[in-house]
Structures are given as structure tokens and as C-alpha cells.
Motif scaffolding. Structure first.
Motif: not given
Length: 337
Positions: A132-135, A191-193, A215-221, A226-229
Motif C-alpha cells: 500500500t502506497q500513501v500520498l 493510493i490503493q483504497r 510514503p510517496v509524493t508526486m513528482s516535483a516536475d 509520477d509517484y515518487v518514494g
């Protein structure tokens, strides 16, 4: 997905929950796998996983759809330490990758234990561990002040040596020792809710959001969606509260080391709370009755779940779960009162 507890169902009482069965989310800490005085060996983890699943099975027997979350503080701390001790011979792994590893390893122990508990009870359900990924917000202030304890306890001298050798941030758990601290941003979205909700609603037992989720964030670009760890450990209780809302749970259970929530805990006048309304809960939070390093996130998680429309919350220990479900012990949180 793991096969049902039995491959043949022709002669079994399947005991599948009805389509309208309520969902319960149960959160337990990473220390549930390691009892006081234990070293945290594989055998100890396996034995303790089986013991706690023997208690959790009562929720299945009572007809709930079951979602389980778990902490990973001791386990991810050990992986961090292994990584740092072998950094000269093996590539180091980032913290989000280590969280993913503990989701798999601890999920496997729980998954296997649940299947073994269901077989003699002739309960046929699938059991699945969901990576499970969490933003989280990359600009969360938590990244500037690491506060989440991970790994084993050390003496002050040992912790200071590790700080100087590895660059750790360290902090004291009063009366217990010193531990490493890492950033703990707040969960924003799981993300997988949808997959977790649908799998649970179909009657499957789901183990998800281990260690608070990866823990993931959205790409700074902005040109790359993309999701980024990111290096952090999310509080598993706060993630569990969000997940309980996302899966439309009726009940959020948080298992801890004590049988309920106490006011003035650790003093001669400590007293366990029985039933707590939202107004009372808010007042106790404002009075700083629940330290952020222990009971605070648990109460906050349940309070947030009730605010978002959840019906009931319960805090107790695993050994008291059956009695707590019958209202005989534990601390019960109720909304809309």
C-alpha cells in the motif's frame, strides 16, 4: 492472493459474511510481534503473529469484513541498522523501500497465521496482503523535525555513538531509553483504497497499509505525473483512521499495550475511560491528556474517523478484545452524541 483456508468447500460451513456485513479496521503496533524481553527473532515474530490472529479471528466469527493494519517501528528500524552496518559492501536502500519490505514480511506472517486459524474453524475466506502506497506532502513540516521513533531502544551513550557514526536524529522515550527518530508526515490519500475496500466488501480479509503505508509524493516536475518514494515512516494509527473512512468501516479498533485509554496515566489517580463522546474526546485532547509519542495519535485517529462519519472506535489490548467487543472493558468512542 492466497487461496482460501480450504480448497474444497462442498462439505464445509463456508460462513461467508452477508453482502451487507459491516467492515472493521483493526490497527496493531509493530511491537505486537515482539513481546517484552524478546530479541525479535523470526520464531518470536511468527509465534506472536499466531497469538494475535487467534484473537482477531473472533471478528471473523462475529461476521465482520476484516481489514488489518500494523506498525513496523522495530522492524524497519532493524532494517535501517542492517543497511547502515553493511553500507560498505552492499547498496543502501531508502526508507520507503524498507517500509515496503516490512509490509511484505509482516503481512506474510499475519496472512499465514490467519489461514491456519481459519482451517480448524471451517471458515473459507481469501486472505490478501496489499502493498500500500500513501500520498504525503513533500513540504510537510515533519520533514524538518524528525519525530517518529524506529528501531530498538539504546542507552544514551549507544544512541549518541550511532548519531555520530550514522548521522541519526535521536530522542528519548522517557523511562524506556533512546531511539532513532525519522520524519513522520501526515497521510493525505491511500493510493490503493478502492482495491482494499472492494476486496474487504467481497468478504476477503485484507492486510494493508503496513507501517502506515509506503510514503510517496508526486513528482516535483510538473511535466511528469509520477509517484515518487520519499524517506519517512507514516504513523500507522493516522493512516488506519483514513483507511477506515475510505473502506466505509463501521468500527475502528486500535490495539495497544494497555486495556484502554487512561486519564492521568502513570499517576496514582489514573482511571480508565469507558465510553467517550466526541465532545469529551475533544476536551481531553485539548487538555493534552494523550501524549503524541504514545496514545495521542491513536485517539486522534479515532476522533478523525468519527468526524468523517464513522460510527464507533475502540482502543484496547489484544488479550481484552473479546471482552471489549462485549462492552466489558476497553475505551469506546461514539459519534453523533
Amino acid at each position: 492472493m492466497v487461496p482460501p483456508a480450504s480448497a474444497s468447500s462442498s462439505s464445509l460451513d463456508l460462513r461467508l459474511p452477508p453482502p451487507t456485513a459491516p467492515t472493521v479496521v483493526v490497527a496493531m503496533g509493530g511491537h505486537a510481534f515482539i513481546q517484552p524481553g524478546e530479541r525479535g527473532t523470526y520464531e518470536e515474530h511468527a509465534r506472536n503473529a499466531r497469538a494475535i490472529c487467534a484473537e482477531l479471528i473472533t471478528l471473523v466469527e462475529r461476521g465482520y469484513n476484516l481489514v488489518i493494519t500494523h506498525g513496523n517501528g522495530p522492524q524497519v528500524g532493524e532494517l535501517l541498522q542492517r543497511s547502515e552496518l553493511t553500507r560498505d559492501v552492499l547498496p543502501a536502500l531508502p526508507l520507503d523501500m524498507l517500509v515496503a519490505q516490512t509490509e511484505g514480511s509482516l503481512g506474510y506472517l499475519l496472512q499465514r497465521s490467519l489461514l491456519n486459524e481459519m482451517r480448524p474453524r471451517a471458515i473459507d475466506r481469501f486472505v490478501v496482503t496489499m502493498i500500500t502506497q500513501v500520498l504525503v506532502d513533500a513540504h510537510d513540516p515533519a520533514f524538518g523535525r524528525p519525530s517518529k521513533p524506529v528501531g530498538p531502544f539504546f542507552s544514551r551513550e549507544e544512541a549518541e555513538r550511532a548519531r555520530d557514526q550514522f548521522g541519526w536524529v535521536i530522542g528519548e522515550d522517557v523511562g524506556r531509553g533512546w531511539r532513532r527518530r525519522v520524519p513522520s508526515p501526515r497521510p493525505q490519500r491511500i493510493i490503493q483504497r478502492d482495491m482494499i475496500r472492494e476486496a474487504a466488501a467481497a468478504g476477503n480479509i485484507v492486510i494493508a497499509a503496513g507501517g502506515g503505508g509506503i510514503p510517496v509524493t508526486m513528482s516535483a516536475d510538473p511535466a511528469v505525473d509520477d509517484y515518487v518514494g520519499i524517506e519517512a515512516v507514516i504513523d500507522k494509527d493516522l493512516t488506519s483512521g483514513v483507511l477506515a473512512t475510505d473502506v466505509n468501516a463501521e468500527l475502528l479498533v486500535i490495539l495497544t499495550a494497555v486495556d484502554g485509554v487512561y486519564l492521568d496515566f502513570g499517576t496514582p489517580g489514573q482511571r480508565r475511560l469507558g465510553a467517550v463522546t466526541m465532545a469529551e474526546c475533544r476536551r481531553y485532547i485539548d487538555d493534552e491528556q494523550f501524549p503524541m509519542g504514545s496514545m495521542g495519535p491513536k485517539v486522534e485517529a479515532i476522533y478523525g474517523f468519527l468526524q468523517r462519519g464513522g460510527r464507533r472506535g475502540l482502543i484496547t489490548d489484544a488479550a481484552s478484545l473479546r471482552d471489549a467487543l462485549d462492552g466489558l472493558t476497553g475505551t469506546h468512542f461514539v459519534g453523533k452524541i
